[in-house]
Write a protein that holds these residues in place. Structure first.
Motif, PDB file in Angstrom:
ATOM      1  N   GLU A   1       0.478   2.506  -2.219  1.00 51.01           N
ATOM      2  CA  GLU A   1       1.783   2.945  -2.671  1.00 51.01           C
ATOM      3  C   GLU A   1       2.065   2.521  -4.116  1.00 51.01           C
ATOM      4  OE1 GLU A   1       5.374   1.263  -1.987  1.00 51.01           O
ATOM      5  OE2 GLU A   1       5.922   3.163  -2.905  1.00 51.01           O
ATOM      6  N   ARG A   2       1.511   1.412  -4.521  1.00 51.34           N
ATOM      7  CA  ARG A   2       1.793   0.903  -5.866  1.00 51.34           C
ATOM      8  C   ARG A   2       0.912   1.525  -6.931  1.00 51.34           C
ATOM      9  NH1 ARG A   2       3.528  -3.226  -2.579  1.00 51.34           N
ATOM     10  NH2 ARG A   2       5.200  -4.513  -3.417  1.00 51.34           N
TER      11      ARG A   2
ATOM     12  N   ASP B   1      -1.507   0.264   2.975  1.00 56.01           N
ATOM     13  CA  ASP B   1      -0.505   1.154   2.390  1.00 56.01           C
ATOM     14  C   ASP B   1       0.278   0.481   1.273  1.00 56.01           C
ATOM     15  OD1 ASP B   1      -1.080   3.339   3.842  1.00 56.01           O
ATOM     16  OD2 ASP B   1       0.290   2.868   5.477  1.00 56.01           O
ATOM     17  N   ALA B   2       0.510  -0.815   1.428  1.00 55.51           N
ATOM     18  CA  ALA B   2       1.311  -1.511   0.421  1.00 55.51           C
ATOM     19  C   ALA B   2       0.634  -1.425  -0.943  1.00 55.51           C
ATOM     20  CB  ALA B   2       1.505  -2.961   0.822  1.00 55.51           C
TER      21      ALA B   2
END
Lengths: 334, 560
Positions: free
Chosen positions: B138-139, B134-135
């Motif tokens: 998300e970007r 997810d990290a």
């Protein structure tokens, strides 16, 4: 690489900004832990802080950022470089970093090609006299955490491996950030952080719009934006320097010490680290605001960030510890 | 969303990436390997700027550069090897769902550094629980899904390179109106998108769209399209209209074409509602379930107390083995030298000067034995009969076990079964606060689909094994199964199925404990425990201490 986003341009998040300024004034506080959701500006604030810190003086080329020749470790090249001013080091400790990279290890290339036994300093050496920033600190592997706990406590990095016996100073301010939804932080590590802040995404639409507006200006009209905020950043930096100078002169009334102790006993905080941090951070805040003595108002404002992570807590208790601290502070301080 | 629409969306995202690679960062594509994805990748490589293919097992040395040990030894001097990320490039990561957390963290930092890196995640995940980190998602600006797109539908292609170049040249001229910022930010908030990266990326996308359409400022269509592209896959809620009572997935999603035709008539400010409809139409059905599943699914690491596993970084040392240094394994210097020692006189005959001559084949790497993380799966019977009896006490027992799991740094997962089936309330996580919250909110009532509960436990355990966790099952039930797997009633059939699934679980050799929550324990329950190969414990006679001891003993059996 562009200049980091200016610290003073960060909208809201006052607790986080205050905590960071306090550690800049009083490095002995033991760092900040910032816990919150993704995209709340945790990393932005840490990187912005680096630009805000006053430069340090060090011997050029010193692997441990030593200022005086006698501080330079014996394994390092002879400390005969000129004294130079360098920005305060802010070292990133990435997840999945190996132990060798953190503590430093035998320089394998030199050992293999030239048969020499030399030490290759790691991240801890580079972070000496500066900041060590760990993003997603709660996902850090346990063996790295153990290592950091030990070094953060003793201020010295001891390497005993591969036939090397090396020690060097490693005093740094630990800054950690993470998302609590993804995992808990070991209580031992939690305790090593002086201050802890919980950040949330702002819910106010106007505030959110302002954040986006500024960020957009930063990205599209970088030069003008930086010029606009540079003055404010400089003002904060001056205030930090002034506060560092004024800090020894801030008096600590006995009543305040009594209040600190009462507060910590009421909260059931373990050990005496709570009292010390509370007192030190209140003093830093008083110095920052130009007060001559610590008052209850200072205590009241730093109590949530200095104590909320020190409560003897039930791992399953979800009631916000910040709320508990604020409520108790009101009770104790009136 | 039809396959052709998904392809059109993918093309749009690619064009925008070509126009503003720095600002938009990249995209996350869910698609199985196949001709459609192949076509997408071909187009991907036509985008300007260097592109590099990386893989999830990439070492730090390969990514960031470092000493090339083999070449260093061969040449007798230090040879540096440039990393893939040294120069700004578009990094293409296939099998993104297998990205280990440390690589995800490195890549996230790389993207944050704003040095001009882009990232394309090609996610081939088959199951809902697998997902790229997810990290990273998300970007990145865009999230695409080409799983439903067929080859025939993927015929359209990108705008001419000259047009894209012109748009890129035009991009710095684009001016935004302050209202645009307000509209997109407010819209993101209404879709429950907390992160402020989303509106920023949407603004960038709106700018790029305006540049593509050769406008000086984004108009309403650009804003809507930017919102569709950036917000649709991030939404955590669908804004509720007063008159919109029916659930979204009952009505077929309106075609984006007709949608834009409608809005063309409204000149000037488009109402937010219109934007919301446009984005909501693109939100895939079943989004909420997927979010629930995806949350917290992440390979977390840390020394656990589970089964043994060989590694090269930590743990109890094992004898070292020959190997090639890859930047992650540690070289066992002593063993390497010992291995090189007998050859020294021979090697020195050829050369002179060097004190020790070591060849790459001498290198020995360290190996360690570590323990994998343990996962404790709670399968809680929340049926009417159990609720009547002692659901509250069962919850208490689970809390006790949770506290214990916390002390052992175990992961926990929570499955509840009642009514017609089982539900995964909490995917494997270490966040006990979440576990407690989900447990407290667990309602009781309905039949007892014991077999479904066991099956859900078995599935989760198998998945967890696939991710390197070491699962154990704690089943809390009164054993009075009366709902079969297909949802039909009937006690005898339901019990029979429960026994069958229990046999399956036993075959998985999953350590298990059955805590009988009924007021009067029936022999069938004990028999079920036997079928599971589980330890049996009757709650009426069990106090807190007995439960913890029993669970510890059962779980410790895993470690052996």
């Amino acid at each position: 690489m562009t200049a980091p986003y200016p610290f003073s341009a960060i909208v809201g998040q006052d607790q986080m900004k205050r905590a960071m300024i306090l550690t800049a004034i009083e490095p002995g506080l033991g760092g900040v832990l910032v816990f919150g959701d993704r995209g709340t500006g945790k990393s932005t604030a840490v990187r912005a802080l680096a630009a805000l810190l006053p430069p340090i003086r060090m011997i050029e080329g010193s692997p441990t950022n030593a200022e005086r020749a006698e501080d330079s470790p014996d394994w390092a090249p002879p400390p005969d470089g000129a004294i130079v001013e360098r920005p305060t080091p802010v070292v990133d400790l990435p997840l999945g970093v190996t132990e060798d990279r953190v503590t430093g290890a035998l320089d394998i290339e030199r050992a293999l090609t030239r048969g020499e036994k030399t030490f290759e300093p790691g991240l801890l050496a580079r972070a000496n006299r500066g900041y060590l920033y760990i993003d997603e600190v709660n996902l850090l592997e346990d063996h790295i955490v153990d290592l950091l706990l030990d070094v953060a406590q003793s201020g010295e990095n001891v390497v005993e491996r591969e036939g090397l016996s090396i020690r060097h100073p490693a005093r740094f301010v630990l800054v950690g950030s993470g998302n609590p939804e993804e995992g808990e932080l070991r209580p031992q590590l939690l305790d090593r952080f002086g201050l802890s802040v919980e950040v949330r995404s702002p819910t106010d639409i106007e505030e959110r719009i302002e954040i986006i507006r500024r960020r957009d200006a930063y990205e599209t009209d970088n030069a003008a934006f930086l010029a606009h905020w540079r003055a404010e950043d400089a003002a904060i930096r001056d205030a930090i320097l002034a506060a560092r100078a004024a800090k020894p002169d801030v008096t600590t009334p006995d009543d305040i010490l009594r209040d600190c102790a009462t507060l910590c006993t009421a909260l059931g905080a373990d050990g005496l680290r709570g009292e010390l941090t509370l007192m030190r951070s209140a003093r830093a805040l008083a110095a920052y605001e130009g007060a001559a003595a610590i008052t209850r108002d200072h205590l009241r404002r730093v109590a949530p960030i200095a104590l909320s992570h020190r409560l003897r807590r039930d791992p399953l208790d979800e009631a916000g510890s910040v709320t508990r601290v604020i409520r108790l502070t009101e009770d104790v301080l009136g | 969303m039809s396959g052709a629409a998904a392809w059109a969306r993918a093309l749009r995202a690619l064009s925008l990436l070509a126009i503003d690679p720095e600002g938009l960062r990249g995209l996350h594509l869910r698609a199985r390997a196949g001709p459609v994805r192949q076509r997408f990748e071909t187009l991907l490589f036509t985008l300007p700027g260097p592109a590099r293919r990386i893989h999830p097992d990439l070492s730090d040395t390969a990514l960031f550069g470092g000493a090339d040990v083999a070449a260093t030894l061969a040449q007798g001097r230090l040879v540096w090897q440039e990393g893939l990320a040294t120069q700004p490039a578009r990094l293409i990561l296939p099998m993104a769902e297998r990205t280990p957390p440390h690589l995800a963290a490195r890549l996230a930092q790389l993207l944050d550094r704003e040095a001009g890196h882009g990232l394309i995640l090609l996610d081939e995940s088959a199951e809902e629980t697998e997902r790229a980190p997810d990290a990273l998602i998300e970007r990145l600006a865009f999230g695409l899904d080409l799983n439903e797109t067929g080859w025939q539908q993927a015929q359209a292609t990108l705008p001419a390179p000259a047009d894209l170049d012109a748009a890129r040249a035009h991009l710095p001229e684009i001016r935004l109106h302050p209202d645009h910022i307000a509209t997109l930010t407010a819209l993101a908030a209404r879709f429950g998108i907390d992160s402020l990266r989303a509106p920023l990326l949407a603004l960038r996308a709106a700018r790029a769209l305006a540049a593509l359409n050769m406008r000086d400022t984004p108009n309403d269509d650009d804003l809507r399209e930017a919102a569709e592209l950036v917000f649709a896959h991030r939404a955590t809620q669908i804004p509720q209209e007063e008159d919109e009572a029916e659930p979204q997935d009952d009505t077929p999603p309106p075609d984006p074409e007709t949608d834009s035709a409608d809005t063309d008539e409204t000149q000037g400010d488009i109402p937010d509602d219109m934007l919301i409809d446009a984005v909501a139409a693109l939100i895939p059905p079943g989004l909420m379930e997927r979010l629930q599943n995806a949350r917290g699914v992440r390979g977390m690491r840390g020394a656990g107390a589970g089964a043994r596993r060989k590694g090269n970084r930590r743990g109890r040392p094992l004898p070292s083995r020959p190997g090639k240094p890859d930047g992650r394994a540690r070289i066992d210097i002593v063993a390497t030298l010992r291995n090189a020692a007998p050859w020294q006189p021979l090697r020195r005959q050829g050369e002179s000067g060097a004190r020790v001559i070591i060849h790459p084949s001498d290198i020995r790497l360290r190996r360690f034995e570590t323990r994998s993380d343990r996962l404790l799966i709670f399968a809680v019977d929340a049926s009417g009969s159990a609720a009547m009896a002692r659901l509250a006490e069962a919850k208490g027992a689970v809390e006790l076990l949770l506290a214990q799991a916390y002390a052992r740094r175990d992961h926990v997962a929570l499955i509840a079964f009642r009514g017609s089936g089982a539900e995964l309330l909490l995917p494997p996580t270490r966040s006990l606060v979440q576990a407690k919250r989900r447990l407290a909110g667990l309602p009781g009532g309905g039949g007892t689909p014991l077999a479904a509960g066991l099956l859900a436990g078995a599935t989760l355990a198998a998945q967890a094994r696939g991710r390197g966790l070491d699962p154990a099952l704690a089943l809390l039930t009164d054993g009075r199964a009366n709902v079969a797997l297909d949802g039909s009633g009937g006690r005898a059939a339901a019990m029979q199925e429960a026994y069958e699934v229990a046999g399956y679980l036993r075959a998985l050799s999953l350590p298990a404990i059955l805590i009988d929550t009924s007021a009067r324990s029936a022999p069938e329950t004990a028999q079920l425990a036997h079928g599971l190969g589980a330890q049996y414990l009757a709650l009426p006679r069990a106090d807190a201490n007995r439960i913890s001891t029993a669970v510890s003993t059962t779980l410790d059996a895993t470690a052996r």
